[in-house]
Design a protein around this motif. Structure first.
Motif, PDB file in Angstrom:
ATOM      1  N   GLY A 173      16.850  28.410  47.837  1.00 47.42           N
ATOM      2  CA  GLY A 173      18.298  28.325  48.013  1.00 47.42           C
ATOM      3  C   GLY A 173      18.828  28.916  49.294  1.00 47.42           C
ATOM      4  N   ILE A 174      17.970  29.492  50.145  1.00 46.00           N
ATOM      5  CA  ILE A 174      18.420  30.098  51.395  1.00 46.00           C
ATOM      6  C   ILE A 174      18.342  29.045  52.509  1.00 46.00           C
ATOM      7  CG2 ILE A 174      18.092  31.961  53.053  1.00 46.00           C
ATOM      8  CD1 ILE A 174      18.832  32.968  50.321  1.00 46.00           C
ATOM      9  N   ASP A 175      19.455  28.834  53.200  1.00 47.90           N
ATOM     10  CA  ASP A 175      19.537  27.848  54.272  1.00 47.90           C
ATOM     11  C   ASP A 175      19.242  28.530  55.606  1.00 47.90           C
ATOM     12  OD1 ASP A 175      20.137  25.898  56.139  1.00 47.90           O
ATOM     13  OD2 ASP A 175      22.018  25.292  55.195  1.00 47.90           O
ATOM     14  N   GLU A 176      18.117  28.184  56.238  1.00 48.51           N
ATOM     15  CA  GLU A 176      17.754  28.802  57.508  1.00 48.51           C
ATOM     16  C   GLU A 176      18.728  28.448  58.624  1.00 48.51           C
ATOM     17  OE1 GLU A 176      13.690  27.986  58.470  1.00 48.51           O
ATOM     18  OE2 GLU A 176      12.937  29.516  57.059  1.00 48.51           O
ATOM     19  N   LYS A 177      19.416  27.325  58.515  1.00 48.20           N
ATOM     20  CA  LYS A 177      20.392  26.969  59.536  1.00 48.20           C
ATOM     21  C   LYS A 177      21.561  27.950  59.542  1.00 48.20           C
ATOM     22  CE  LYS A 177      19.359  22.014  59.457  1.00 48.20           C
ATOM     23  NZ  LYS A 177      19.884  20.653  59.159  1.00 48.20           N
ATOM     24  N   GLU A 178      21.846  28.535  58.397  1.00 47.53           N
ATOM     25  CA  GLU A 178      22.941  29.496  58.281  1.00 47.53           C
ATOM     26  C   GLU A 178      22.464  30.932  58.445  1.00 47.53           C
ATOM     27  OE1 GLU A 178      24.965  28.957  54.602  1.00 47.53           O
ATOM     28  OE2 GLU A 178      25.623  26.912  55.062  1.00 47.53           O
ATOM     29  N   ASN A 179      21.246  31.209  58.002  1.00 47.40           N
ATOM     30  CA  ASN A 179      20.781  32.593  57.917  1.00 47.40           C
ATOM     31  C   ASN A 179      19.648  32.939  58.873  1.00 47.40           C
ATOM     32  OD1 ASN A 179      22.247  33.709  55.330  1.00 47.40           O
ATOM     33  ND2 ASN A 179      21.556  31.645  54.805  1.00 47.40           N
ATOM     34  N   GLY A 180      19.195  31.976  59.674  1.00 47.15           N
ATOM     35  CA  GLY A 180      18.062  32.229  60.540  1.00 47.15           C
ATOM     36  C   GLY A 180      16.754  32.097  59.778  1.00 47.15           C
ATOM     37  N   SER A 181      15.643  32.344  60.458  1.00 45.49           N
ATOM     38  CA  SER A 181      14.327  32.216  59.842  1.00 45.49           C
ATOM     39  C   SER A 181      13.638  33.575  59.839  1.00 45.49           C
ATOM     40  CB  SER A 181      13.483  31.194  60.619  1.00 45.49           C
ATOM     41  OG  SER A 181      12.218  31.040  60.020  1.00 45.49           O
ATOM     42  N   HIS A 182      13.626  34.228  58.672  1.00 44.54           N
ATOM     43  CA  HIS A 182      13.049  35.565  58.531  1.00 44.54           C
ATOM     44  C   HIS A 182      12.245  35.640  57.229  1.00 44.54           C
ATOM     45  CE1 HIS A 182      16.199  36.102  61.460  1.00 44.54           C
ATOM     46  NE2 HIS A 182      17.118  35.935  60.528  1.00 44.54           N
ATOM     47  N   PRO A 183      11.153  34.888  57.128  1.00 47.29           N
ATOM     48  CA  PRO A 183      10.356  34.965  55.896  1.00 47.29           C
ATOM     49  C   PRO A 183       9.691  36.322  55.747  1.00 47.29           C
ATOM     50  CG  PRO A 183       9.191  33.706  57.572  1.00 47.29           C
ATOM     51  CD  PRO A 183      10.562  33.983  58.115  1.00 47.29           C
ATOM     52  N   MET A 184       9.368  36.660  54.519  1.00 47.63           N
ATOM     53  CA  MET A 184       8.638  37.897  54.283  1.00 47.63           C
ATOM     54  C   MET A 184       7.298  37.846  54.996  1.00 47.63           C
ATOM     55  SD  MET A 184       9.476  38.738  50.302  1.00 47.63           S
ATOM     56  CE  MET A 184       8.585  40.271  50.417  1.00 47.63           C
ATOM     57  N   GLY A 185       6.921  38.972  55.608  1.00 50.31           N
ATOM     58  CA  GLY A 185       5.681  39.041  56.346  1.00 50.31           C
ATOM     59  C   GLY A 185       5.808  38.679  57.809  1.00 50.31           C
ATOM     60  N   SER A 186       7.017  38.313  58.240  1.00 51.91           N
ATOM     61  CA  SER A 186       7.227  37.928  59.643  1.00 51.91           C
ATOM     62  C   SER A 186       7.595  39.113  60.519  1.00 51.91           C
ATOM     63  CB  SER A 186       8.305  36.849  59.748  1.00 51.91           C
ATOM     64  OG  SER A 186       9.557  37.304  59.246  1.00 51.91           O
ATOM     65  N   GLY A 187       7.663  40.302  59.917  1.00 52.72           N
ATOM     66  CA  GLY A 187       7.939  41.499  60.699  1.00 52.72           C
ATOM     67  C   GLY A 187       9.410  41.872  60.707  1.00 52.72           C
ATOM     68  N   PRO A 188       9.752  42.967  61.409  1.00 51.10           N
ATOM     69  CA  PRO A 188      11.150  43.385  61.499  1.00 51.10           C
ATOM     70  C   PRO A 188      11.993  42.328  62.205  1.00 51.10           C
ATOM     71  CG  PRO A 188       9.763  44.634  63.012  1.00 51.10           C
ATOM     72  CD  PRO A 188       8.836  43.848  62.148  1.00 51.10           C
ATOM     73  N   VAL A 189      13.285  42.341  61.894  1.00 49.37           N
ATOM     74  CA  VAL A 189      14.239  41.396  62.478  1.00 49.37           C
ATOM     75  C   VAL A 189      15.088  42.154  63.497  1.00 49.37           C
ATOM     76  CG1 VAL A 189      16.056  39.719  62.022  1.00 49.37           C
ATOM     77  CG2 VAL A 189      14.307  40.171  60.273  1.00 49.37           C
ATOM     78  N   ILE A 190      15.048  41.724  64.749  1.00 51.77           N
ATOM     79  CA  ILE A 190      15.817  42.363  65.811  1.00 51.77           C
ATOM     80  C   ILE A 190      17.117  41.579  66.011  1.00 51.77           C
ATOM     81  CG2 ILE A 190      15.847  43.054  68.235  1.00 51.77           C
ATOM     82  CD1 ILE A 190      12.775  43.194  68.094  1.00 51.77           C
ATOM     83  N   GLU A 191      18.224  42.280  65.930  1.00 50.72           N
ATOM     84  CA  GLU A 191      19.540  41.644  66.030  1.00 50.72           C
ATOM     85  C   GLU A 191      19.984  41.520  67.478  1.00 50.72           C
ATOM     86  OE1 GLU A 191      22.882  40.158  63.615  1.00 50.72           O
ATOM     87  OE2 GLU A 191      20.858  40.835  63.108  1.00 50.72           O
ATOM     88  N   ARG A 192      20.589  40.378  67.782  1.00 47.90           N
ATOM     89  CA  ARG A 192      21.304  40.187  69.036  1.00 47.90           C
ATOM     90  C   ARG A 192      22.705  39.701  68.672  1.00 47.90           C
ATOM     91  NH1 ARG A 192      19.594  36.235  72.680  1.00 47.90           N
ATOM     92  NH2 ARG A 192      20.316  37.583  74.380  1.00 47.90           N
ATOM     93  N   GLY A 193      23.703  40.091  69.471  1.00 48.85           N
ATOM     94  CA  GLY A 193      25.042  39.610  69.154  1.00 48.85           C
ATOM     95  C   GLY A 193      26.136  40.411  69.799  1.00 48.85           C
ATOM     96  N   SER A 194      27.347  40.077  69.422  1.00 48.43           N
ATOM     97  CA  SER A 194      28.529  40.584  70.114  1.00 48.43           C
ATOM     98  C   SER A 194      28.676  42.089  70.048  1.00 48.43           C
ATOM     99  CB  SER A 194      29.778  39.911  69.531  1.00 48.43           C
ATOM    100  OG  SER A 194      29.693  38.510  69.639  1.00 48.43           O
ATOM    101  N   THR A 195      28.335  42.702  68.923  1.00 45.02           N
ATOM    102  CA  THR A 195      28.528  44.142  68.764  1.00 45.02           C
ATOM    103  C   THR A 195      27.253  44.935  69.024  1.00 45.02           C
ATOM    104  OG1 THR A 195      28.088  44.035  66.390  1.00 45.02           O
ATOM    105  CG2 THR A 195      30.370  43.776  67.087  1.00 45.02           C
ATOM    106  N   ILE A 196      26.149  44.245  69.289  1.00 44.13           N
ATOM    107  CA  ILE A 196      24.865  44.898  69.563  1.00 44.13           C
ATOM    108  C   ILE A 196      24.731  45.071  71.072  1.00 44.13           C
ATOM    109  CG2 ILE A 196      22.367  44.682  69.387  1.00 44.13           C
ATOM    110  CD1 ILE A 196      23.824  45.147  66.710  1.00 44.13           C
TER     111      ILE A 196
END
Length: 351
Positions: free
Chosen positions: A240-263
């Motif tokens: 039920g998770i849409d990667e187009k909306e939430n990005g692609s971060h499957p379990m086991g893919s490692g930490p998720v590094i954020e980029r964006g307006s407030t980062i």
């Protein structure tokens, strides 16, 4: 790999927002052997590993609170009415066993509702709401219940962490005792390696699930040069998770590094460079306007604190069966420790 003892101690401590004393103590006790530990008046804990070369101070920030329930009324029959502390899907609460924290200690209870046999047709067609639920502690009447429980006592869903195949763990409160564990582990790695150029401050802040209060007050008082917030994000390999909306971060893919307006771009780029240099797998995530984490409060504290966000892929957020993969967690700690050790004293955060 087995569940680390420190993470187990964090996950089994009861601590909804505003009532975080037990998990905060577990965090402080874990950090005490290698860091200078302090607790502020809000209840947030800092554990400082002194720098070796006059470099920039780096705060690694997780929030120590969890979602829970708070008792609002006790009726004459001994049932406890409650509201949520933090964001709940009420359907999850139906039929759960809970632990109610009282002045005399923790007492068990169950969340009850009208049985399906007695529901009218219109009631069957709608999801249960919190107002339809109550906690039953087995009291014979209101007087007995009121002798055990007071208005304002809190509860969490009962259940120990479960170790699953593939180094996966299911538990309540992974959001965000994981962030606090990463802060602890990264600081421990830095201390074990002999320190970093600047102070490394492992931090467990309170009340993220309701107001970001702990992050606001911590950042104002401590004023680190750089802050790395560690929180959870939605694992996108769940149904039920849409990667187009939430990005692609499957379990086991490692930490998720954020980029964006407030980062802060320098922080995110240095995290990416560090991950590449250390051979640590990671994914990227993007945000605009806000992240929904303590980074939203920290980056605008005082005249601004350069802030980054590292997230952990997690399934079933805000439930008693949140699920993670341990190597994602440990790799996040390794990444942040290496970031702190490699942050030069003359690094410029000018945009």
């Amino acid at each position: 790999m087995p569940l680390p003892d420190v993470l187990r101690s964090l996950l089994t401590a009861t601590g909804p927002s505003g009532y975080e004393t037990a998990p905060a103590k577990a965090f402080a006790d874990a950090c005490a052997p290698f860091a200078a530990v302090e607790t502020d008046t809000m209840g947030s804990v800092t554990a400082r590993v002194a720098g070796t070369g006059g470099g920039k101070s780096v705060a690694i920030v997780g929030h120590i609170d969890e979602i829970g329930l708070i008792v609002t009324h006790i009726d004459d029959k001994g049932y406890l009415n409650f509201i949520g502390v933090g964001g709940w899907d009420p359907v999850i609460l139906v039929g759960q066993r809970v632990e109610v924290s009282t002045r005399a200690g923790v007492i068990p209870g169950v969340v009850g509702k009208k049985p399906i046999h007695l529901l009218k047709d219109d009631e069957r067609k709608r999801a249960a709401e919190i107002k339809d639920l109550h906690i039953d502690i087995g009291a014979k009447d209101g007087d007995e219940a009121k002798a055990l429980v007071r208005i304002g006592d809190v509860a969490v869903i009962s259940g120990d962490p479960v170790e699953l195949p593939n180094d996966r763990i299911a538990a309540r409160a992974l959001d965000n005792r994981l962030g606090c564990f990463v802060a602890y582990e990264a600081a421990r790695l830095v201390a074990e390696a002999g320190g970093a150029p600047g102070d490394v401050i492992a931090t467990a802040v309170v009340q993220e699930e309701i107001t970001f209060a702990g992050a606001r007050t911590f950042a104002h008082a401590v004023r680190p040069d750089v802050a790395i917030v560690v929180d959870v994000t939605h694992a996108t390999d769940a149904p039920g998770i849409d990667e187009k909306e939430n990005g692609s971060h499957p379990m086991g893919s490692g930490p998720v590094i954020e980029r964006g307006s407030t980062i802060h771009p320098v922080v995110s780029e240095k995290l990416i460079e560090t991950a590449d240099a250390e051979g640590i797998a990671y994914t990227l995530s993007a945000s605009a306007r806000f992240t929904g984490t303590d980074a939203d409060a920290i980056h605008i504290s005082r005249n601004g604190i350069p802030s980054g966000l590292v997230s952990l892929p997690l399934r079933y957020m805000h439930s008693p069966v949140e699920l993670i993969q341990l190597d994602d967690v440990l790799n996040a700690a390794k990444l942040i420790a290496a970031f702190a050790q490699g942050l030069a004293a003359d690094t410029s955060f000018a945009r």
